[in-house]
Scaffold this motif. Structure first.
Motif, PDB file in Angstrom:
ATOM      1  N   GLU A 105      -5.946   2.805   1.236  1.00  0.00           N
ATOM      2  CA  GLU A 105      -5.417   1.759   0.352  1.00  0.00           C
ATOM      3  C   GLU A 105      -3.966   1.416   0.687  1.00  0.00           C
ATOM      4  O   GLU A 105      -3.558   0.256   0.626  1.00  0.00           O
ATOM      5  CB  GLU A 105      -5.534   2.177  -1.111  1.00  0.00           C
ATOM      6  N   LYS A 106      -3.201   2.428   1.049  1.00  0.00           N
ATOM      7  CA  LYS A 106      -1.793   2.186   1.391  1.00  0.00           C
ATOM      8  C   LYS A 106      -1.693   1.223   2.582  1.00  0.00           C
ATOM      9  O   LYS A 106      -0.944   0.248   2.540  1.00  0.00           O
ATOM     10  CB  LYS A 106      -1.114   3.520   1.736  1.00  0.00           C
ATOM     11  N   TRP A 107      -2.504   1.501   3.602  1.00  0.00           N
ATOM     12  CA  TRP A 107      -2.406   0.668   4.801  1.00  0.00           C
ATOM     13  C   TRP A 107      -3.060  -0.690   4.630  1.00  0.00           C
ATOM     14  O   TRP A 107      -2.619  -1.676   5.230  1.00  0.00           O
ATOM     15  CB  TRP A 107      -2.926   1.421   6.027  1.00  0.00           C
ATOM     16  N   PHE A 108      -4.112  -0.775   3.796  1.00  0.00           N
ATOM     17  CA  PHE A 108      -4.678  -2.093   3.485  1.00  0.00           C
ATOM     18  C   PHE A 108      -3.602  -2.964   2.850  1.00  0.00           C
ATOM     19  O   PHE A 108      -3.400  -4.120   3.227  1.00  0.00           O
ATOM     20  CB  PHE A 108      -5.859  -1.961   2.523  1.00  0.00           C
ATOM     21  N   LYS A 109      -2.902  -2.388   1.874  1.00  0.00           N
ATOM     22  CA  LYS A 109      -1.880  -3.154   1.160  1.00  0.00           C
ATOM     23  C   LYS A 109      -0.781  -3.623   2.116  1.00  0.00           C
ATOM     24  O   LYS A 109      -0.454  -4.810   2.189  1.00  0.00           O
ATOM     25  CB  LYS A 109      -1.287  -2.296   0.040  1.00  0.00           C
TER      26      LYS A 109
ATOM     27  N   ILE B  81      17.404   0.671   0.256  1.00  0.00           N
ATOM     28  CA  ILE B  81      16.249   0.785   1.157  1.00  0.00           C
ATOM     29  C   ILE B  81      14.962   1.002   0.360  1.00  0.00           C
ATOM     30  O   ILE B  81      13.942   0.355   0.591  1.00  0.00           O
ATOM     31  CB  ILE B  81      16.463   1.947   2.164  1.00  0.00           C
ATOM     32  N   MET B  82      15.041   1.904  -0.619  1.00  0.00           N
ATOM     33  CA  MET B  82      13.828   2.275  -1.356  1.00  0.00           C
ATOM     34  C   MET B  82      13.364   1.190  -2.333  1.00  0.00           C
ATOM     35  O   MET B  82      12.246   1.236  -2.817  1.00  0.00           O
ATOM     36  CB  MET B  82      14.040   3.600  -2.108  1.00  0.00           C
ATOM     37  N   THR B  83      14.238   0.228  -2.626  1.00  0.00           N
ATOM     38  CA  THR B  83      13.811  -0.851  -3.513  1.00  0.00           C
ATOM     39  C   THR B  83      13.458  -2.115  -2.727  1.00  0.00           C
ATOM     40  O   THR B  83      13.224  -3.163  -3.317  1.00  0.00           O
ATOM     41  CB  THR B  83      14.905  -1.185  -4.560  1.00  0.00           C
ATOM     42  N   SER B  84      13.433  -2.003  -1.410  1.00  0.00           N
ATOM     43  CA  SER B  84      13.055  -3.185  -0.618  1.00  0.00           C
ATOM     44  C   SER B  84      12.034  -2.804   0.461  1.00  0.00           C
ATOM     45  O   SER B  84      12.048  -3.352   1.560  1.00  0.00           O
ATOM     46  CB  SER B  84      14.299  -3.814   0.009  1.00  0.00           C
ATOM     47  N   HIS B  88      10.799  -3.753   5.098  1.00  0.00           N
ATOM     48  CA  HIS B  88      11.537  -2.618   5.618  1.00  0.00           C
ATOM     49  C   HIS B  88      11.839  -2.884   7.093  1.00  0.00           C
ATOM     50  O   HIS B  88      11.060  -2.547   7.969  1.00  0.00           O
ATOM     51  CB  HIS B  88      10.676  -1.361   5.432  1.00  0.00           C
ATOM     52  N   PHE B  89      12.964  -3.534   7.342  1.00  0.00           N
ATOM     53  CA  PHE B  89      13.350  -3.926   8.701  1.00  0.00           C
ATOM     54  C   PHE B  89      12.247  -4.738   9.364  1.00  0.00           C
ATOM     55  O   PHE B  89      11.893  -4.518  10.529  1.00  0.00           O
ATOM     56  CB  PHE B  89      13.710  -2.689   9.535  1.00  0.00           C
ATOM     57  N   GLY B  90      11.643  -5.632   8.576  1.00  0.00           N
ATOM     58  CA  GLY B  90      10.617  -6.509   9.134  1.00  0.00           C
ATOM     59  C   GLY B  90       9.198  -6.007   8.943  1.00  0.00           C
ATOM     60  O   GLY B  90       8.248  -6.736   9.178  1.00  0.00           O
ATOM     61  N   GLU B  91       9.043  -4.749   8.535  1.00  0.00           N
ATOM     62  CA  GLU B  91       7.700  -4.207   8.304  1.00  0.00           C
ATOM     63  C   GLU B  91       7.459  -4.036   6.817  1.00  0.00           C
ATOM     64  O   GLU B  91       8.395  -3.891   6.050  1.00  0.00           O
ATOM     65  CB  GLU B  91       7.571  -2.819   8.962  1.00  0.00           C
ATOM     66  N   ASN B  92       6.189  -4.010   6.443  1.00  0.00           N
ATOM     67  CA  ASN B  92       5.865  -3.676   5.068  1.00  0.00           C
ATOM     68  C   ASN B  92       5.633  -2.175   4.979  1.00  0.00           C
ATOM     69  O   ASN B  92       4.743  -1.644   5.640  1.00  0.00           O
ATOM     70  CB  ASN B  92       4.623  -4.429   4.608  1.00  0.00           C
ATOM     71  N   ALA B  93       6.458  -1.495   4.212  1.00  0.00           N
ATOM     72  CA  ALA B  93       6.349  -0.034   4.116  1.00  0.00           C
ATOM     73  C   ALA B  93       6.176   0.396   2.661  1.00  0.00           C
ATOM     74  O   ALA B  93       6.639   1.452   2.241  1.00  0.00           O
ATOM     75  CB  ALA B  93       7.586   0.608   4.723  1.00  0.00           C
ATOM     76  N   GLU B  94       5.494  -0.454   1.863  1.00  0.00           N
ATOM     77  CA  GLU B  94       5.315  -0.156   0.447  1.00  0.00           C
ATOM     78  C   GLU B  94       4.587   1.164   0.224  1.00  0.00           C
ATOM     79  O   GLU B  94       3.688   1.527   0.970  1.00  0.00           O
ATOM     80  CB  GLU B  94       4.525  -1.282  -0.226  1.00  0.00           C
TER      81      GLU B  94
END
Lengths: 135, 193
Positions: A105-109, B81-84, B88-94
């Motif tokens: 799920e993390k990587w899908f998102k 960093i942790m709120t964006s 994350h430097f162009g990547e999605n790291a949610e």
């Protein structure tokens, strides 16, 4: 039974065990997607989604899942921008790939948003997972 | 030459000597950071960076890059960093909310502002209070420490690519040591300045 035979047995059973662990995880994911309204899943639709390209806003060019996961799912991929190596997606060569629900799920998102600019629907995730599972 | 001139010259020489000594002291101060003083506990400890102690931080962050020591950036940088993470430097790291909270807390508690390490104090000193750097490599201290390294050894080096890949050259970085002695630049070997 001597130690060597025992070891051989364990080594033979191990891949089956990990494969079934990942099989269970995938079935659970699919059940969850159905519970949120998705219909039956289709590997062909999943394959089409996998290749579907969108213009990635920050890069300013069209990308698809294949941009980083390699065009061959049995091969190691490489991140388009960072160069990070990405383990093969096909469970046939990487049985550990789908054995963690939270990770899936993390990587899908992350990757749906990065690649398509939006989150994937439950239907899309189910189709993609069904396609990947068959590889 | 009259008396006045002699006193003037003496005063000038005196000030210069004092200034030079202070300069060399500050150089010396930085050199200590790299020394692994055998039998000198104080220097030995301060030359090392606190080890990573958080499993979530290690797992999540090093899935993509070197898990940078929390003590290399101030708390305000980590919070930004942790709120964006969605960019994350162009990547999605949610991350999921729980993991994000755990990692944020770890970074806050171990940020440069909280660390007694010499590295942390030097890094903090090199950042203006109005700035919130998002990259360790943007800090004055980092730049000063790496400015002599030619481009071809890092950005132009296919095995390094970027200053963000600490481990490519700092072979002991995972053990918390950034000593110059342990630097091995791929394709170039040891680095001595």
């Amino acid at each position: 039974m001597n130690i060597t035979n025992l070891l051989i047995c364990v080594l033979c059973v191990l891949p089956i065990y990990t494969a079934s662990a990942s099989e269970q995880v995938i079935q659970q994911r699919l059940a969850d997607y159905r519970a949120t309204g998705a219909a039956d899943f289709d590997a062909t639709r999943g394959a089409a989604l996998w290749q579907q390209s969108h213009v990635q806003a920050k890069l300013g060019k069209a990308v698809s899942c294949r941009s980083c996961h390699s065009t061959q799912l049995q091969h190691t991929g490489q991140h388009l921008r960072t160069g990070k190596l990405i383990e093969p997606m096909a469970p046939s060569v990487n049985p550990e790939r789908f054995n963690d629900s939270k990770k899936i799920e993390k990587w899908f998102k992350r990757n749906c948003k990065w690649t398509w600019g939006r989150e994937c629907t439950a239907q899309e995730k189910g189709d993609l997972l069904t396609f990947l599972q068959s590889q | 030459m009259n008396k006045k001139h002699i006193w003037g010259a003496l005063l000038l020489i005196g000030s210069l000597t004092l200034a030079m000594t202070t300069l060399s002291w500050s150089d010396e101060d930085e050199r200590w950071e790299h020394e692994r003083g055998e039998g000198n506990r104080f220097w030995h400890e301060t030359s090392n960076v606190p080890m990573l102690t958080n499993k979530a931080y290690q797992t999540e962050c090093s899935a993509c890059h070197f898990a940078y020591p929390a003590s290399f950036l101030p708390e305000r940088s980590w919070l930004k960093i942790m709120t964006s993470l969605e960019d994350h430097f162009g990547e999605n790291a949610e991350l999921d909310n729980d993991t994000q909270a755990v990692i944020t807390r770890y970074l806050q508690n171990n940020a440069a502002d909280q660390s007694p390490s010499r590295f942390s104090r030097s890094i903090l000193r090199s950042i203006r209070t109005v700035d919130t750097p998002l990259r360790i490599s943007e800090t004055g201290f980092f730049k000063r420490k790496h400015h002599e390294i030619p481009n071809r050894m890092v950005v132009g080096n296919a095995k390094v690519r970027s200053f963000s890949n600490c481990l490519s050259c700092h072979s002991m970085a995972e053990k918390g040591s950034f000593d110059e002695d342990a630097v091995r630049i791929p394709g170039f070997g040891r680095w001595e300045d």
